[in-house]
Design an enzyme around this catalytic site. Structure first.
Site, PDB file in Angstrom:
ATOM      1  N   PRO A 165       0.798  -1.068   0.052  1.00  0.00           N
ATOM      2  CA  PRO A 165      -0.168   0.088  -0.030  1.00  0.00           C
ATOM      3  C   PRO A 165       0.934   1.167   0.104  1.00  0.00           C
ATOM      4  CG  PRO A 165      -0.662  -1.509   1.719  1.00  0.00           C
ATOM      5  CD  PRO A 165       0.693  -2.031   1.275  1.00  0.00           C
ATOM      6  N   TYR A 202      12.852  12.694  20.425  1.00  0.00           N
ATOM      7  CA  TYR A 202      13.398  12.773  19.078  1.00  0.00           C
ATOM      8  C   TYR A 202      14.656  13.310  18.668  1.00  0.00           C
ATOM      9  CZ  TYR A 202      12.063  13.925  13.842  1.00  0.00           C
ATOM     10  OH  TYR A 202      11.924  13.581  12.707  1.00  0.00           O
TER      11      TYR A 202
END
Lengths: 539, 539
Positions: free
Chosen positions: A139, A457
């Site tokens: 996908p 992060y």
């Protein structure tokens, strides 16, 4: 169904770089020299080859499979493309290893065809046809994966197709009373926001990949955005889902919450296309906020800034945005804006809402941040961040052209485990990269907070060296091992794909993996869906 | 591990009624006559038989199985009980059909033994032994299920045991920085609160079953409490879970949120013991609030009250508690307190927190409720509700003794679907019960709200009639069919058990059911865990 197309389509994504390469700015020689000095390394250019020089392997899609798939696409041959331009643009995501391969023209794997189904029923028919024909299916939404999620792996099959959902781009319905919208999976975030804005609503979901990422991709990868403190992670916003599988349609979510067994929405969320293809998502929307206020604060240290964010997350005072940069990121971001950083660490808080209420939240938050040892810096530093917040992927390409790797990785943990995790990852990455090819500069921020913990992060900047892909892989492996050892999650919002799959056994254990394999066997018995992604191999 | 037992154990649950029967109050003849008139019915007493008159079927647990299970319990024969008193008390939950059977002494099914494992490892060993011996296992916490969740069904096996988790009753650890606690599954809610209160914390989870229900049961059934608007549903509060399965231990949850695939916590939450036995839950805790304020409001109609709760749920103003009674419930509750109800519908809002902050939230909420058409009634009506809120199950037994059924059922839907669902269920239940045996009085409240929808909780009062179980079954079937037809969920917080299983195919579809069966086969290949519960049979 409001199936008019959104007026402003984003430009096509570059095949070798992020986004629209015309938006990338070159690096001045003086800045490059400064970076080289900071990294203690020689830099050598890594220019992309011309598209005309790229040689794709020939399409391996057989005639019978092609006929069956075309029939599933309503007999419309234009919905099955095998030209090199289409195949090349679905050959990789946007991780640094992806970019390095594409730049070098080393495209040894490409989908054998690109399919463009018109809607849910065609997706389901395609999956049935591919299941019968033994064709693997990847996908494909915005193509923004940074973990190998769209790699055209064929597993044990002789052919693989990219199932591009771009034509599923409608706002199906909007329930203003319940504040939910049904969105098709192929809608890019800016298009979804445009369709919702016409009715006065917003999703408020703003990941770094915002300009290209799709609604279906957000759901399939559990995306998290810059305003997730206020609007929730994407998985929190999903009220219902519809997915096509090789065995038919699976719909989950009849009520806001239910005690009718395990939550099947949470089985499809994060499933990265291995169980089925999400075609429609019912998602919580909010009225477009009439007021917004941002402000920046300085904290003496990362630990003190983290304690301040923790106090906010554990109170009733949830800003819409709350982030904290460590000392290095605070310094580097200021330098990138041509400014002098305040000493210590930058905290940014933002509030969306109604005017009076925003002011009340701002004032209460300011009091809490002051009590936690912060100093107010006003709104200006946030304007720089807001202005450039979708620009980082462009900068990464600019640096890559100049021989500099600038890649990110992320994790999350409980508050009590956060600082040990921060130190463990930082030193693992630095240790892995330090050597004759220079050293690494490691930046970090906290961008998603919860009452019980937060995300980390990291941005790692280092010279590309003689073998850039191997160099980055070494750092990534060291980081992943450090995360697993420290008890963090291997990914807070980038998903698993191929790149995080080695750590999935540690993440979910052998029985967790068996549960996922069991669901896969039930919904995709032929195993055509995204082979080689997410689910660890059976031992 | 702080494995001292909580000082104040609740008294043992009655075998034929809710809780401690000494707390039940008799019904005066005059009130009974009033109810009979309102229901248009003759009432006849339904007294319980004496325990000595109950004849249980003999234990079918074979010698070999008994030996293997005793070994799994550390060789401690006292941990495997087959006496009638122990078996009788794990023979049913607390639904009206359960109570009717028990009162009549019609205990045709009982567990063949009651197991009392000392900890996780013994639970796991028991599951392995039962798997090998072909003995069905029904996990047993507080025994408060109202959906047949603890019915001692043996499926295709010759014996069934009740696995009572009461000895898993420790606060394992408390992480004050992350505000999470690790609690063993067998802790009853008041015991958990007591252990946490010693450290200054609370779960804030207050379902009707509070006094007897356990932490493991909350997780396994997705419980929702009276303060869930503020503290979250139990499934929202769970950060990590540990479960024993016949194939080993499954742990889920390494971070507050993760993008590492489907959320396996959400596969265990609501799994009602069919995949494994939850033995430990890591749950979010909060400091005990220092301030609390409650107040009541009157609204002219249920629709206007619902619109007011919707406005609160869709704003930043989330009270800790928010509930709305319809006209009938408002009238009946006031009558039960010996008061005159204000006309229309009662709304109750409550705020837990710090003093100044509670006042700010109260004032903002009051402004919103006034704007929505409400009239302030002060705090007194809420004091009645708080005082009696765990008393309703006792009242149900009192009424049952007097020949009156008073049972509840619940659902949830989007806001736009809520009023149609309310009307559909009300008229389906009334229609099913109206006839020669009188009629029904149907009460309803909204007790859990979300930005996108809310729950509906119905109380149905009607004469027991000549065949009380069949009479209630008729009403329940009509309600379930009406809920499924109107698109609501078959259960918002009572879970599925046996009683809601007929509607699970409509709830999750054939592929959803196959996914659950696949997980079950992977984790419980012999199928010993809770046969006949939750998962619909394959067609």
């Amino acid at each position: 169904m409001s199936n008019r197309r959104a007026a402003s389509r984003v430009p096509e994504m570059s095949w070798f770089a992020w986004g629209d390469p015309s938006r990338a700015e070159p690096l001045s020689d003086s800045v490059r020299a400064l970076i080289a000095e900071a990294l203690g390394a020689e830099l050598r250019d890594l220019p992309p080859v011309a598209e005309s020089e790229v040689r794709l392997p020939p399409s391996a899609l057989g005639g019978e499979a092609r006929t069956a798939i075309t029939a599933a696409l309503g007999g419309d041959a234009g919905r099955l493309r095998t030209d090199d331009a289409a195949r090349l643009r679905r050959s990789a995501g946007k991780s640094t290893p992806d970019l390095l391969r594409m730049r070098a023209g080393a495209v040894s794997e490409a989908p054998d065809a690109v399919l463009l189904p018109a809607g849910h029923d065609q997706v389901e028919a395609v999956l049935r046809a591919c299941s019968e024909q033994g064709v693997a299916v990847v996908p494909f939404g915005g193509g923004t994966s940074v973990v190998g999620g769209v790699a055209p792996l064929r597993g044990r099959f002789s052919a693989v197709v990219a199932l591009d959902l771009r034509e599923l781009d409608a706002l199906v319905s909007l329930d203003e009373e319940s504040r939910t919208a049904v969105l098709q999976a192929g809608l890019r975030a800016p298009e979804a926001e445009e369709l919702l804005a016409e009715r006065g609503y917003t999703l408020g979901h703003l990941p770094q990949s915002y300009e290209y990422a799709t609604i279906g991709g957000f759901a399939a990868t559990r995306s998290s955005g810059q305003a997730s403190a206020g609007y929730g992670r994407f998985d929190d916003m999903v009220v219902a889902l519809k997915a096509a599988t090789p065995r038919g349609t699976l719909e989950a979510g009849r009520a806001p919450s239910s005690a009718a067994g395990p939550d099947l929405r949470q089985l499809l969320l994060g499933s990265e296309g291995v169980f089925g293809v999400i075609t429609e998502v019912t998602v919580r929307v909010r009225p477009i906020p009439r007021a917004r206020h941002d402000e920046a604060w300085a904290f003496p240290s990362f630990a003190e800034g983290a304690a301040a964010l923790r106090a906010l997350a554990q109170s009733e005072l949830r800003p819409t945005t709350a982030r904290l940069s460590d000392e290095t990121e605070t310094f580097v971001n200021a330098a990138l804006s041509g400014k002098q950083a305040a000493p210590g660490c930058l905290v940014v808080v933002g509030f969306d809402g109604e005017a009076g209420e925003v002011e009340a939240r701002r004032a209460a938050t300011a009091a809490a941040l002051t009590e936690a040892g912060g100093s107010a810096l006003g709104s200006e530093p946030v304007a720089d961040w807001r202005h450039s917040r979708f620009h980082a992927p462009y900068l990464r390409d600019t640096l890559l052209s100049a021989g500099i790797l600038a890649e990110t990785l992320e994790t999350a943990a409980s508050w009590s485990g956060l600082l040990p995790l921060y130190r463990a990852v930082g030193s693992a990455v630095s240790g892995a990269l330090e050597g004759p090819e220079g050293k690494a500069v490691v930046l970090c921020h906290v961008s998603h907070t919860y009452p019980e913990g937060a995300s980390l992060y990291f941005t790692v900047v280092t010279a590309a060296g003689a073998a850039p892909a191997a160099r980055w892989e070494r750092a990534k492996r060291a980081a992943g091992d450090a995360i697993a050892a420290a008890g963090g999650t291997i990914t807070h919002h980038h998903a698993v794909g191929t790149d995080h799959r080695p750590w999935m056994p540690a993440e979910i254990g052998p029985l967790g993996a068996e549960a996922l394999r069991a669901v896969k066997s039930a919904l995709d018995p032929a195993g055509i869906l995204n082979p080689g992604k997410l689910i660890p191999e059976a031992e």
